[in-house]
Motif scaffolding. Structure first.
Motif, PDB file in Angstrom:
ATOM      1  N   ARG A 156      93.696 -34.334  65.023  1.00  0.00           N
ATOM      2  CA  ARG A 156      95.082 -34.006  64.677  1.00  0.00           C
ATOM      3  C   ARG A 156      95.927 -35.273  64.523  1.00  0.00           C
ATOM      4  O   ARG A 156      95.828 -36.203  65.335  1.00  0.00           O
ATOM      5  N   ALA A 157      96.777 -35.260  63.507  1.00  0.00           N
ATOM      6  CA  ALA A 157      97.837 -36.250  63.366  1.00  0.00           C
ATOM      7  C   ALA A 157      99.140 -35.545  63.726  1.00  0.00           C
ATOM      8  O   ALA A 157      99.509 -34.571  63.072  1.00  0.00           O
ATOM      9  N   VAL A 158      99.786 -36.002  64.771  1.00  0.00           N
ATOM     10  CA  VAL A 158     101.034 -35.384  65.224  1.00  0.00           C
ATOM     11  C   VAL A 158     102.176 -36.250  64.708  1.00  0.00           C
ATOM     12  O   VAL A 158     102.382 -37.371  65.187  1.00  0.00           O
ATOM     13  N   ILE A 164     113.393 -42.142  62.256  1.00  0.00           N
ATOM     14  CA  ILE A 164     112.199 -42.914  61.943  1.00  0.00           C
ATOM     15  C   ILE A 164     110.994 -41.988  62.074  1.00  0.00           C
ATOM     16  O   ILE A 164     110.992 -41.058  62.881  1.00  0.00           O
ATOM     17  N   GLY A 165     109.943 -42.228  61.300  1.00  0.00           N
ATOM     18  CA  GLY A 165     108.724 -41.441  61.401  1.00  0.00           C
ATOM     19  C   GLY A 165     107.714 -42.116  62.314  1.00  0.00           C
ATOM     20  O   GLY A 165     107.598 -43.342  62.322  1.00  0.00           O
ATOM     21  N   ASN A 166     107.011 -41.336  63.109  1.00  0.00           N
ATOM     22  CA  ASN A 166     105.924 -41.882  63.917  1.00  0.00           C
ATOM     23  C   ASN A 166     104.806 -40.869  64.032  1.00  0.00           C
ATOM     24  O   ASN A 166     105.028 -39.659  63.937  1.00  0.00           O
ATOM     25  N   VAL A 167     103.596 -41.372  64.226  1.00  0.00           N
ATOM     26  CA  VAL A 167     102.420 -40.510  64.273  1.00  0.00           C
ATOM     27  C   VAL A 167     101.597 -40.824  65.512  1.00  0.00           C
ATOM     28  O   VAL A 167     101.545 -41.976  65.961  1.00  0.00           O
ATOM     29  N   THR A 168     100.990 -39.799  66.079  1.00  0.00           N
ATOM     30  CA  THR A 168      99.969 -39.951  67.114  1.00  0.00           C
ATOM     31  C   THR A 168      98.668 -39.387  66.567  1.00  0.00           C
ATOM     32  O   THR A 168      98.619 -38.235  66.119  1.00  0.00           O
ATOM     33  N   TRP A 169      97.617 -40.214  66.591  1.00  0.00           N
ATOM     34  CA  TRP A 169      96.288 -39.764  66.174  1.00  0.00           C
ATOM     35  C   TRP A 169      95.544 -39.284  67.408  1.00  0.00           C
ATOM     36  O   TRP A 169      95.319 -40.044  68.357  1.00  0.00           O
ATOM     37  N   VAL A 170      95.221 -37.994  67.445  1.00  0.00           N
ATOM     38  CA  VAL A 170      94.469 -37.399  68.549  1.00  0.00           C
ATOM     39  C   VAL A 170      93.096 -37.021  67.992  1.00  0.00           C
ATOM     40  O   VAL A 170      92.954 -36.003  67.305  1.00  0.00           O
ATOM     41  N   PRO A 171      92.074 -37.831  68.254  1.00  0.00           N
ATOM     42  CA  PRO A 171      90.766 -37.606  67.624  1.00  0.00           C
ATOM     43  C   PRO A 171      90.051 -36.400  68.209  1.00  0.00           C
ATOM     44  O   PRO A 171      90.402 -35.914  69.289  1.00  0.00           O
ATOM     45  N   PRO A 172      89.036 -35.893  67.516  1.00  0.00           N
ATOM     46  CA  PRO A 172      88.226 -34.812  68.098  1.00  0.00           C
ATOM     47  C   PRO A 172      87.671 -35.248  69.449  1.00  0.00           C
ATOM     48  O   PRO A 172      87.196 -36.371  69.609  1.00  0.00           O
ATOM     49  N   GLY A 173      87.773 -34.353  70.412  1.00  0.00           N
ATOM     50  CA  GLY A 173      87.363 -34.703  71.766  1.00  0.00           C
ATOM     51  C   GLY A 173      88.517 -35.174  72.620  1.00  0.00           C
ATOM     52  O   GLY A 173      88.462 -35.104  73.847  1.00  0.00           O
ATOM     53  N   GLY A 174      89.598 -35.652  71.979  1.00  0.00           N
ATOM     54  CA  GLY A 174      90.812 -36.007  72.693  1.00  0.00           C
ATOM     55  C   GLY A 174      90.692 -37.162  73.664  1.00  0.00           C
ATOM     56  O   GLY A 174      91.467 -37.256  74.618  1.00  0.00           O
ATOM     57  N   GLN A 175      89.734 -38.073  73.439  1.00  0.00           N
ATOM     58  CA  GLN A 175      89.598 -39.216  74.365  1.00  0.00           C
ATOM     59  C   GLN A 175      90.831 -40.120  74.259  1.00  0.00           C
ATOM     60  O   GLN A 175      91.168 -40.609  73.184  1.00  0.00           O
ATOM     61  N   TRP A 176      91.477 -40.363  75.376  1.00  0.00           N
ATOM     62  CA  TRP A 176      92.708 -41.137  75.379  1.00  0.00           C
ATOM     63  C   TRP A 176      92.485 -42.554  74.876  1.00  0.00           C
ATOM     64  O   TRP A 176      93.336 -43.134  74.206  1.00  0.00           O
ATOM     65  N   ALA A 178      90.674 -43.585  72.605  1.00  0.00           N
ATOM     66  CA  ALA A 178      90.510 -43.651  71.147  1.00  0.00           C
ATOM     67  C   ALA A 178      91.778 -43.241  70.409  1.00  0.00           C
ATOM     68  O   ALA A 178      91.795 -43.232  69.170  1.00  0.00           O
ATOM     69  N   MET A 179      92.834 -42.909  71.144  1.00  0.00           N
ATOM     70  CA  MET A 179      94.066 -42.478  70.499  1.00  0.00           C
ATOM     71  C   MET A 179      94.824 -43.678  69.935  1.00  0.00           C
ATOM     72  O   MET A 179      94.679 -44.807  70.389  1.00  0.00           O
ATOM     73  N   LEU A 180      95.652 -43.391  68.952  1.00  0.00           N
ATOM     74  CA  LEU A 180      96.415 -44.416  68.260  1.00  0.00           C
ATOM     75  C   LEU A 180      97.774 -43.839  67.922  1.00  0.00           C
ATOM     76  O   LEU A 180      97.886 -42.657  67.590  1.00  0.00           O
ATOM     77  N   ALA A 181      98.809 -44.655  68.028  1.00  0.00           N
ATOM     78  CA  ALA A 181     100.144 -44.198  67.647  1.00  0.00           C
ATOM     79  C   ALA A 181     100.938 -45.378  67.096  1.00  0.00           C
ATOM     80  O   ALA A 181     100.756 -46.519  67.520  1.00  0.00           O
ATOM     81  N   PHE A 182     101.804 -45.083  66.141  1.00  0.00           N
ATOM     82  CA  PHE A 182     102.652 -46.130  65.572  1.00  0.00           C
ATOM     83  C   PHE A 182     103.741 -45.485  64.730  1.00  0.00           C
ATOM     84  O   PHE A 182     103.649 -44.304  64.354  1.00  0.00           O
TER      85      PHE A 182
END
Length: 399
Positions: A156-158, A164-176, A178-182
């Motif tokens: 999921r991309a939240v 301002i726009g910002n995104v959190t990348w929550v990968p399959p499995g939800g491992q913290w 491996a998450m990315l945000a900017f």
């Protein structure tokens, strides 16, 4: 919570329970309070260093504290709840993380005023601690996104679209780890500024995307906007009105008008800029293609923007926060309430992979209220387990 759009104050009243590593949250009430127009204009003036002064910063800090206290009191009256804790993000007026400058951030809304008016212990000023630990101090909502949106099979991309726009990348499995945000770039800030200027202040935002729908996108100007250096910077990264504000919008509008563009064309081009910048940043920096894109913030109410995003991000399924039990506009208010809860318990409320900090930190400064001693006795008997999941529960049937 008041975002960079300064279009209102969001107040969420929640009930929180912890069970092992899960936080259960029930939304008891959510209220959007309008800004006093004079105060809103004073806040906007602080976004322009050439228009602001230290005495204005001092006064607005207290005035915002009063406004936040009133918004919280209204939400509590409407839900008939006596609060144990208030968490206030405050109003960001400057966020400086560009090279060559001292990394810093400034949120106003004096928490001492909130604690005094409500008689309730208050946690506020979250971002500076993450910056002190080497982070960007943003996007902080990534912590709540990680708790709520992890899924074993779905990536999921939240996407928040506020000023301002910002995104959190929550990968399959939800491992913290491996998450990315900017921050993806502009959200509504440039659109709102253009609408206000081009309508002579008659409108503050593009209601239902009507202006954008009536206009034509200027592809040359859009391409120039998308060539800004920010979009090439590697995450973690963050930005604000110091880049995507009036300093960028006004010269753009002047040039567009001289080129013969109508007001609707200008708004259409800036709306396309927000959508294309989001899609561009996904292609450049997300580790995978999202199965779902969950959109929140004021931009989720703009059908033209949402339609453009859907086209650009196809085949990802577009969803909104209401699908997961939270209001699209109030989701950040809920998150900061939870961050305050975690700060009170002395538990980290950041994800370093999302902000760039060297290690997890406890963000927030505590201002004791009249209930402080009683509150700390309750905290002393609580769990030390750091939550890893967020479960949104339905309304209380007895309420």
């Amino acid at each position: 919570m008041s975002g960079t759009s300064v279009d209102g104050i969001d107040a969420a009243v929640i009930e929180v329970h912890q069970d092992a590593d899960a936080l259960g949250v029930r939304l008891l009430g959510y209220v959007e309070s309008a800004f006093d127009e004079g105060l809103r204009q004073r806040v906007h003036a602080l976004f322009r260093p050439e228009q602001s002064s230290v005495d204005a910063v001092c006064e607005v800090n207290v005035q915002l504290g009063e406004a936040f206290a009133e918004a919280a009191a209204l939400a509590l009256r409407q839900t008939d709840v006596q609060a144990d804790l208030v968490a206030s993000h405050g109003q960001t007026v400057w966020h400086e993380v560009s090279p060559g400058h001292t990394r810093s951030t400034l949120q106003l809304g004096e928490p001492s005023v909130i604690a005094e008016r409500l008689g309730v212990t208050t946690v506020a000023d979250f971002r500076p601690r993450d910056i002190a630990a080497g982070g960007q101090g943003a996007p902080l909502a990534s912590w709540g996104d990680a708790l709520l949106f992890g899924d074993e099979t779905i990536g999921r991309a939240v996407q928040n679209i506020g000023g301002i726009g910002n995104v959190t990348w929550v990968p399959p499995g939800g491992q913290w780890e491996a998450m990315l945000a900017f921050d993806t770039g502009p959200g509504n800030a440039l659109i709102d500024h253009a609408v206000g200027r081009l309508t002579g202040g008659m409108q503050r935002f593009d209601v239902d995307g009507a202006l954008a729908a009536a206009g034509r996108v200027d592809d040359v100007l859009l391409s120039e906007l998308l060539s800004l250096p920010y979009f090439l910077e590697q995450p973690p990264k963050s930005t604000g009105r110091e880049l995507f504000g009036a300093q960028l919008a006004d010269p753009f509008i002047d040039r567009a008008l001289s080129n013969g563009l109508h007001a609707s064309d200008i708004v259409a081009t800036l709306t396309a800029f927000t959508a294309h910048s989001i899609a561009d940043q996904y292609r450049r920096f997300l580790p995978g293609r999202p199965d779902e894109v969950v959109v929140g913030g004021g931009g989720s109410r703009n059908p033209v923007l949402m339609r453009l995003l859907s086209q650009l991000l196809d085949p990802a399924q577009m969803r909104i926060h209401e699908d997961f039990g939270l209001p699209s506009l109030g989701r950040e208010a809920v998150y900061f309430a939870l961050m305050g809860y975690e700060a009170l318990h002395g538990r980290p409320n950041t994800i370093p992979s999302c902000t760039g900090a060297k290690h997890p930190v406890v963000m927030g400064k505590l201002v004791p209220g009249a209930n402080y001693r009683q509150l700390m006795r309750l905290v002393g008997t609580s769990s030390d387990v750091r939550p890893r999941r967020l479960i949104v529960r339905g309304p209380d049937p007895s309420a």
